[in-house]
Motif scaffolding. Structure first.
Motif, PDB file in Angstrom:
ATOM      1  N   MET A 134      -5.514  -3.020  -2.051  1.00 18.61           N
ATOM      2  CA  MET A 134      -4.668  -4.183  -1.932  1.00 18.61           C
ATOM      3  C   MET A 134      -4.499  -4.849  -3.284  1.00 18.61           C
ATOM      4  N   THR A 135      -3.397  -5.574  -3.412  1.00 20.24           N
ATOM      5  CA  THR A 135      -3.112  -6.327  -4.611  1.00 20.24           C
ATOM      6  C   THR A 135      -2.314  -7.558  -4.190  1.00 20.24           C
ATOM      7  N   PRO A 153      -0.007 -11.488  -0.588  1.00 23.48           N
ATOM      8  CA  PRO A 153      -0.853 -10.282  -0.588  1.00 23.48           C
ATOM      9  C   PRO A 153      -0.021  -9.036  -0.310  1.00 23.48           C
ATOM     10  N   THR A 155      -0.158  -4.504  -0.009  1.00 23.13           N
ATOM     11  CA  THR A 155      -0.877  -3.227   0.061  1.00 23.13           C
ATOM     12  C   THR A 155       0.033  -2.143  -0.485  1.00 23.13           C
ATOM     13  N   LEU A 185       0.933   1.724  -0.730  1.00 23.78           N
ATOM     14  CA  LEU A 185       0.754   2.996  -0.024  1.00 23.78           C
ATOM     15  C   LEU A 185       1.392   4.122  -0.822  1.00 23.78           C
ATOM     16  N   TRP A 200       5.257  -0.573  -1.387  1.00 21.76           N
ATOM     17  CA  TRP A 200       4.574  -1.863  -1.375  1.00 21.76           C
ATOM     18  C   TRP A 200       4.927  -2.592  -0.082  1.00 21.76           C
ATOM     19  N   GLN A 249      -1.923  -6.639   5.151  1.00 19.71           N
ATOM     20  CA  GLN A 249      -2.935  -5.596   5.228  1.00 19.71           C
ATOM     21  C   GLN A 249      -2.509  -4.504   6.184  1.00 19.71           C
ATOM     22  N   VAL A 250      -3.119  -3.337   6.008  1.00 25.81           N
ATOM     23  CA  VAL A 250      -2.913  -2.212   6.922  1.00 25.81           C
ATOM     24  C   VAL A 250      -4.288  -1.733   7.374  1.00 25.81           C
ATOM     25  N   HIS A 308      -9.571   1.985   5.332  1.00 24.32           N
ATOM     26  CA  HIS A 308     -10.052   1.750   3.978  1.00 24.32           C
ATOM     27  C   HIS A 308      -9.270   2.602   2.983  1.00 24.32           C
ATOM     28  N   LYS A 309      -9.579   2.446   1.746  1.00 26.38           N
ATOM     29  CA  LYS A 309      -8.872   3.162   0.686  1.00 26.38           C
ATOM     30  C   LYS A 309      -9.047   4.671   0.852  1.00 26.38           C
TER      31      LYS A 309
END
Length: 235
Positions: free
Chosen positions: A1-2, A13, A15, A17, A178, A182-183, A186-187
């Protein structure tokens, strides 16, 4: 996330992908399979990491070996030939999508973390039971703990869908997507992205059935408008 900041300084915020080398592996028709769908493969994998049936499946399709397979139901006019690449340009900035994934596993957790219970008093009279679950049922009546009672147990690692996720930016050069918020997962997890169910996309704007790349395509990022409403303006 960024995160990004709009022109008023509000933090949004995000995320990021990665649409990693997606190709159509199999086309399923109503006559042969009983339903209409596309099987999509993503990622890369070595031949020694696959079984012989999996190797034959990919070789028959004439596509690179894939790490993950997923099936997406589509309409008959949206079927694509085997081997077609699904790039990040399949989506458009400003579009809403539903994103499904496996949530982060938390292991065995107590009632406070798993369900948000308040716990016992943290002062006198609660010796060694500050994070206790509390009563789980009656005595002789009903004489049991009802199924579904919120208690300690395994938390996370379940399939969940976040609906109406807004696409902010598309980077064709790096195959990045982008999205706001959140989705699940985890990473490094694989997620499933499809058109939003409650906020249907405008098919006149989207590339239907998908975007077909050419050699002279512009690879500069595509960014959606954040709007002209000041989030700090008091009504």
């Amino acid at each position: 996330m960024t995160a990004i900041w709009d022109k008023w300084g509000a933090r949004i915020p995000m995320t990021v992908l990665w649409v990693n080398d997606n190709h159509v592996i199999q086309v399923k028709s109503l006559e042969k399979h009983g339903h209409v769908a596309l099987q999509i493969g993503a990622g890369q994998k070595k031949a020694k990491q696959l079984t012989k049936p999996e190797l034959g499946h990919f070789k028959a399709a004439g596509v690179p070996l894939k790490r993950h397979l997923a099936e997406f139901p589509v309409t008959e006019d949206a079927l694509l030939p085997v081997g077609t690449e699904i790039s990040v340009r399949h989506f458009q900035p400003g579009q809403y999508v539903d994103i499904t994934g496996i949530t982060t596993g938390k292991g065995f957790q107590g009632g406070m973390k798993r369900w948000g219970f308040a716990g016992m008093p943290a002062s006198h009279g609660a010796s060694l039971s500050h994070r206790s679950l509390g009563s789980t049922g009656g005595r002789q009546d009903p004489g049991k703990v009802f199924k579904g009672k919120k208690m300690a147990g395994h938390m996370g690692a379940v399939r969940r869908t976040v609906k109406n996720v807004w696409i902010y930016k598309i980077e064709p050069e790096r195959d990045l997507l982008w999205v706001r918020g959140q989705v699940p997962g985890h990473k490094g997890n694989f997620v499933y992205i499809k058109d939003a169910f409650y906020k249907k996309p405008d098919l006149s704007v989207l590339p239907f059935p998908t975007y077909f790349a050419s050699a002279d395509d512009d690879t500069s990022p595509l960014i959606a408008e954040l709007g002209e409403t000041d989030p700090y303006l008091q009504e």
